[in-house]
Design a protein around this motif. Sequence first.
Motif, PDB file in Angstrom:
ATOM      1  N   ALA A 109       0.814  -1.221   0.000  1.00 60.87           N
ATOM      2  CA  ALA A 109       0.000   0.000   0.000  1.00 60.87           C
ATOM      3  C   ALA A 109       0.844   1.266   0.000  1.00 60.87           C
ATOM      4  N   SER A 110       2.141   1.104   0.016  1.00 57.20           N
ATOM      5  CA  SER A 110       3.031   2.249   0.175  1.00 57.20           C
ATOM      6  C   SER A 110       3.267   2.969  -1.159  1.00 57.20           C
ATOM      7  N   ALA A 111       3.056   4.278  -1.176  1.00 55.73           N
ATOM      8  CA  ALA A 111       3.363   5.081  -2.362  1.00 55.73           C
ATOM      9  C   ALA A 111       4.862   5.088  -2.611  1.00 55.73           C
ATOM     10  N   ASP A 112       5.627   4.985  -1.553  1.00 55.09           N
ATOM     11  CA  ASP A 112       7.083   4.937  -1.664  1.00 55.09           C
ATOM     12  C   ASP A 112       7.515   3.701  -2.455  1.00 55.09           C
ATOM     13  N   PHE A 113       6.871   2.580  -2.163  1.00 59.09           N
ATOM     14  CA  PHE A 113       7.192   1.330  -2.860  1.00 59.09           C
ATOM     15  C   PHE A 113       6.796   1.430  -4.344  1.00 59.09           C
ATOM     16  N   THR A 114       5.603   1.956  -4.616  1.00 59.48           N
ATOM     17  CA  THR A 114       5.145   2.110  -6.002  1.00 59.48           C
ATOM     18  C   THR A 114       6.090   3.013  -6.785  1.00 59.48           C
ATOM     19  N   ALA A 115       6.552   4.085  -6.143  1.00 58.47           N
ATOM     20  CA  ALA A 115       7.483   5.001  -6.808  1.00 58.47           C
ATOM     21  C   ALA A 115       8.807   4.317  -7.100  1.00 58.47           C
ATOM     22  N   ALA A 116       9.251   3.468  -6.174  1.00 58.96           N
ATOM     23  CA  ALA A 116      10.513   2.755  -6.376  1.00 58.96           C
ATOM     24  C   ALA A 116      10.419   1.813  -7.578  1.00 58.96           C
ATOM     25  N   VAL A 117       9.285   1.110  -7.686  1.00 59.60           N
ATOM     26  CA  VAL A 117       9.084   0.234  -8.846  1.00 59.60           C
ATOM     27  C   VAL A 117       9.085   1.064 -10.126  1.00 59.60           C
ATOM     28  N   GLY A 118       8.377   2.206 -10.100  1.00 57.29           N
ATOM     29  CA  GLY A 118       8.275   3.056 -11.275  1.00 57.29           C
ATOM     30  C   GLY A 118       9.600   3.631 -11.720  1.00 57.29           C
ATOM     31  N   ARG A 119      10.500   3.890 -10.773  1.00 55.22           N
ATOM     32  CA  ARG A 119      11.813   4.416 -11.156  1.00 55.22           C
ATOM     33  C   ARG A 119      12.614   3.369 -11.919  1.00 55.22           C
ATOM     34  N   VAL A 120      12.482   2.119 -11.532  1.00 53.64           N
ATOM     35  CA  VAL A 120      13.218   1.048 -12.211  1.00 53.64           C
ATOM     36  C   VAL A 120      12.499   0.619 -13.494  1.00 53.64           C
ATOM     37  N   TRP A 121      11.205   0.408 -13.373  1.00 55.43           N
ATOM     38  CA  TRP A 121      10.425  -0.141 -14.507  1.00 55.43           C
ATOM     39  C   TRP A 121       9.161   0.717 -14.633  1.00 55.43           C
ATOM     40  N   PRO A 122       9.249   1.828 -15.356  1.00 57.80           N
ATOM     41  CA  PRO A 122       8.109   2.753 -15.418  1.00 57.80           C
ATOM     42  C   PRO A 122       6.950   2.169 -16.223  1.00 57.80           C
ATOM     43  N   SER A 123       5.757   2.666 -15.964  1.00 56.31           N
ATOM     44  CA  SER A 123       4.613   2.278 -16.787  1.00 56.31           C
ATOM     45  C   SER A 123       4.695   3.043 -18.104  1.00 56.31           C
ATOM     46  N   LEU A 124       4.255   2.404 -19.186  1.00 52.10           N
ATOM     47  CA  LEU A 124       4.313   3.011 -20.514  1.00 52.10           C
ATOM     48  C   LEU A 124       2.974   2.853 -21.207  1.00 52.10           C
ATOM     49  N   SER A 125       2.622   3.832 -22.017  1.00 51.62           N
ATOM     50  CA  SER A 125       1.479   3.667 -22.913  1.00 51.62           C
ATOM     51  C   SER A 125       2.031   3.562 -24.332  1.00 51.62           C
ATOM     52  N   PRO A 126       1.455   2.700 -25.164  1.00 52.34           N
ATOM     53  CA  PRO A 126       1.977   2.529 -26.528  1.00 52.34           C
ATOM     54  C   PRO A 126       2.025   3.830 -27.327  1.00 52.34           C
ATOM     55  N   PRO A 127       0.951   4.642 -27.353  1.00 52.47           N
ATOM     56  CA  PRO A 127       1.055   5.888 -28.121  1.00 52.47           C
ATOM     57  C   PRO A 127       2.164   6.807 -27.610  1.00 52.47           C
ATOM     58  N   ALA A 128       2.326   6.866 -26.282  1.00 56.00           N
ATOM     59  CA  ALA A 128       3.357   7.740 -25.723  1.00 56.00           C
ATOM     60  C   ALA A 128       4.748   7.267 -26.113  1.00 56.00           C
ATOM     61  N   LEU A 129       4.960   5.960 -26.132  1.00 55.82           N
ATOM     62  CA  LEU A 129       6.264   5.440 -26.529  1.00 55.82           C
ATOM     63  C   LEU A 129       6.559   5.798 -27.977  1.00 55.82           C
ATOM     64  N   VAL A 130       5.589   5.586 -28.857  1.00 52.35           N
ATOM     65  CA  VAL A 130       5.812   5.877 -30.273  1.00 52.35           C
ATOM     66  C   VAL A 130       6.030   7.376 -30.475  1.00 52.35           C
ATOM     67  N   LYS A 131       5.252   8.195 -29.785  1.00 56.92           N
ATOM     68  CA  LYS A 131       5.454   9.643 -29.898  1.00 56.92           C
ATOM     69  C   LYS A 131       6.868  10.013 -29.469  1.00 56.92           C
TER      70      LYS A 131
END
Length: 682
Positions: A369-391
Motif C-alpha cells: 500500500a506504500s506510495a514509496d514502494f510504487t514510486a521505487a518500482v516506477g523508477r526502475v520499470w516505469p509504466s508506458l502507454s503505446p502511443p506515448a512510446l511511439v510519440k
Amino acid sequence: MPAHPDLAAEQAYLDEAYACLAAMRASTEAAVAVADNAAQEVDSEIARAHLSHRLRTLATDGPALTFGRLDGTDGATWYVGRRHVEDERGDPVVVDWRAEVATPFYRATAADPLHLRRRRRFLVTGARVDDLFDEVFDDDESMHAAHHGGIPDPLLAELERSRTGAMRDIVATIAAEQDVVIRAELGTCLVVQGGPGTGKTAVGLHRAAFLLYEHREHLDRAGVLVIGPNPVFLRYIAQVLPSLGEAATRQTTMERLVAGTALRVRAFDAPARARLLGDARMAEVLARACRQRLRLPEADIELSTSWGSVSVAAADVADAVSEILARDVPFSTGRTALRGRLQRLAVACFLARRDDPAAAEAFESALRASADFTAAVGRVWPSLSPPALVKRVLTGRATLARAAADLLDPDEQALVRRKGGHRLDDEPWTVAELVLVDEAEALINGVPRTYGHIVVDEAQDLSAMELRALARRCPSGSMTVLGDLAQSTAPAAQYSWEAAVTHLGSPPTATIAELGLGYRVPAPILDVANRLLPSVAPGVRPSRSVRTDGRAPRVVAAANADTLTATAAATVADLAGRWASVGVVATDATLPATAGALKDAGVAFGSGLRAGAGEVVTLLAPPEAKGLEFDAVVVVEPAGFLGPVDDGGSGGRLLYVALTRAVQELVLVHADPLPPALELAG
C-alpha cells in the motif's frame, strides 16, 4: 435447340429441394420460439443465438440452391449446392459444396473422373432450371460438347454476366486449381499469387467458408479475420460469405485494425517516410526504446513502512530485471513481475533482520500500500502507454538516436522525426505510425486479440510492419495470404513472397501457390495489360485468360488536353447506356476535372467511399480500383499514371491495375501520347 429431356425432372427435383428447405426453416423457427420461452435465461440466449444463426442460413430466397449433380460409377447420385438440405427422414437432398463427397464436382477430369460416370451442371435463374450440361466421362463426344476451349458452358455463361456493385460467390464454377487452394489444411500459411481475374479474392473467401465448415467449433470460438485494402473493397465482398451461410467473420482494413477506437489517422506520409516506417527495422527500434526506459538503480533501494525500513541491494534488483527480460514477456507484465519480485526481496530483507513471520506479513501488507514502494518500482520499470512510446520515438531526437543506433543512419533518423502535438489526442498520426503504435501495444501489453484464421487480400501492398501485426494475431500461422506482386504499389509494398513469409514469422507450414488462369478479364484486354509486366514487374509470370474471345481495348483520342475530360465523360455516358457497371479510373491530376466533366455531362456517379452505392458509374483513383471489377472501364490519360523514375515503378503497376478491371470493354482516353507498351492497343 430442343430442351434437354431431363429438364422437367430436374426442375421437379429442385422444387422438392426448396420444399425441404422451407420445412427445415419452419422447424428452426419453431425451435427459436421454444428457446424464447425457455426457463433458463442464459441457456435460452445461447440456444437462441445458435438457432438464429441457423435460421439465417436457411433463407429460401438466396442464390440458386443447387448447381450440379454427380452420378457415381457405384450408382449413387448427389446434388451439389450452396448448403446442405435434407428431407423429413434426414436423408440428404442437396449436399453442401464443401462436403468431401462434392470434391469431384470441381476436380474430376476425363483423365481422372474420380469414380464419376456423369457430372451434370445446371444453369439456374432464381429457382428455375434454364438448361443442363452433361459430361459423361466415358463418352468423348459428350465431354467435347459440354466445353468450349476446355471451359464448361456454365462457367462461360457466368463470366459473361453483367457485373453489379457486389462480388458474387463462385461455388458453381470453382476451377480445379482454385479448389486445391480452397481445401488446403487449416494449419497452412498459404500464400496465393494470382494475376488479375484469377479469382484469388473469391478463392480466399471460399477458403474461409470451407474452413468454417470443416472446423466449425474451433473457428467459431477462435474467430476468422478478413483484411481488405479499403472500405470500398469490403463493401464489394460483403455478401460473399453470407451467401454461403457464413457470417461469423470480422471484415476490416489494416487501418481500422491497428487504429482501434482510441486513435484516428490525421495526416499522410510522403512515400519515402511511409516506406521507412514500414521497414522491419522499426520493430527493433521500438523494442530498444521500450527496454531503454528501464533504469537499474545505482544504489541500494531504501523502502520504509510503519513496520520498519529495509534496503534492497541494487545487484539483486538488477538480477531480477535480467531474469524478467529473459522471459520475453510484455513490458507491463514485466513491470508487474518486478513489483512482485521486489516485494519478495524486501520481505526477505525484513525477515533476515527480524525473524517474525507475523510481523513480516504485516510489513508486506504495508509495503504493497506504500506510495514509496510504487514510486521505487516506477523508477526502475516505469509504466508506458503505446502511443506515448511511439510519440517519444518519433519526436524525441535523443530517444530516437539511442534506439536507432546502428539501425537507421542519420538521414533515416531525420526522415522519421516529426513535430509532436501538445497532447496525445492531438497527434497527427499517419497510418504507418499507427502500425508502430500497434507494435508498441504488443510490446507493452501483449496482443489484444488473436484469431484462428486470417484471410488478407492485396497482401502485396502490406509493409513488413503490417505483416508483423497480422502474424502476431494468428499464433497458429493459419493464414490465407492473397496478392499479385505485379500490383505492388504501396510505398512499403512487397516484391517477394519469400520476404513476406519472413515478415509473417516464417511459419513452418508456409506454402506459395500460384493461380495462372484468369477467368474475369478477356484475353484481348489481358494481353495488352501484360505488355507492361516486363518493365513494371519483370519477375511476375503473366496470367492467361480462358476467355479467348472479347473486345480489344479501344483508344479514344481527345483533340487536346483541354478537351480530355469532356471526351472521357462522353465516352462514359455512352458505356453507361450499354453496361450495368462502368468504372472510371483517373489519377489525382485528372480526378477532379473528370468528376466535373461527368457532372456537366449529366452522368451520375459514385466515388471514393461512396463507390458501389448503386450508381452505374464509379469514379476511382487507381489504388481504390484494386480488387474491383466492372463491365466496362475507362482509363483517363494512361501516360499520367507513369511517375518519376524514383517511384519504384508503382505508377506503371497502378496503370496495370486500371487496365485489368474490365470484364467486357476497356477504353483508353488520352490527350498525351500513350505509353509505348500500349501504342498497339489502338
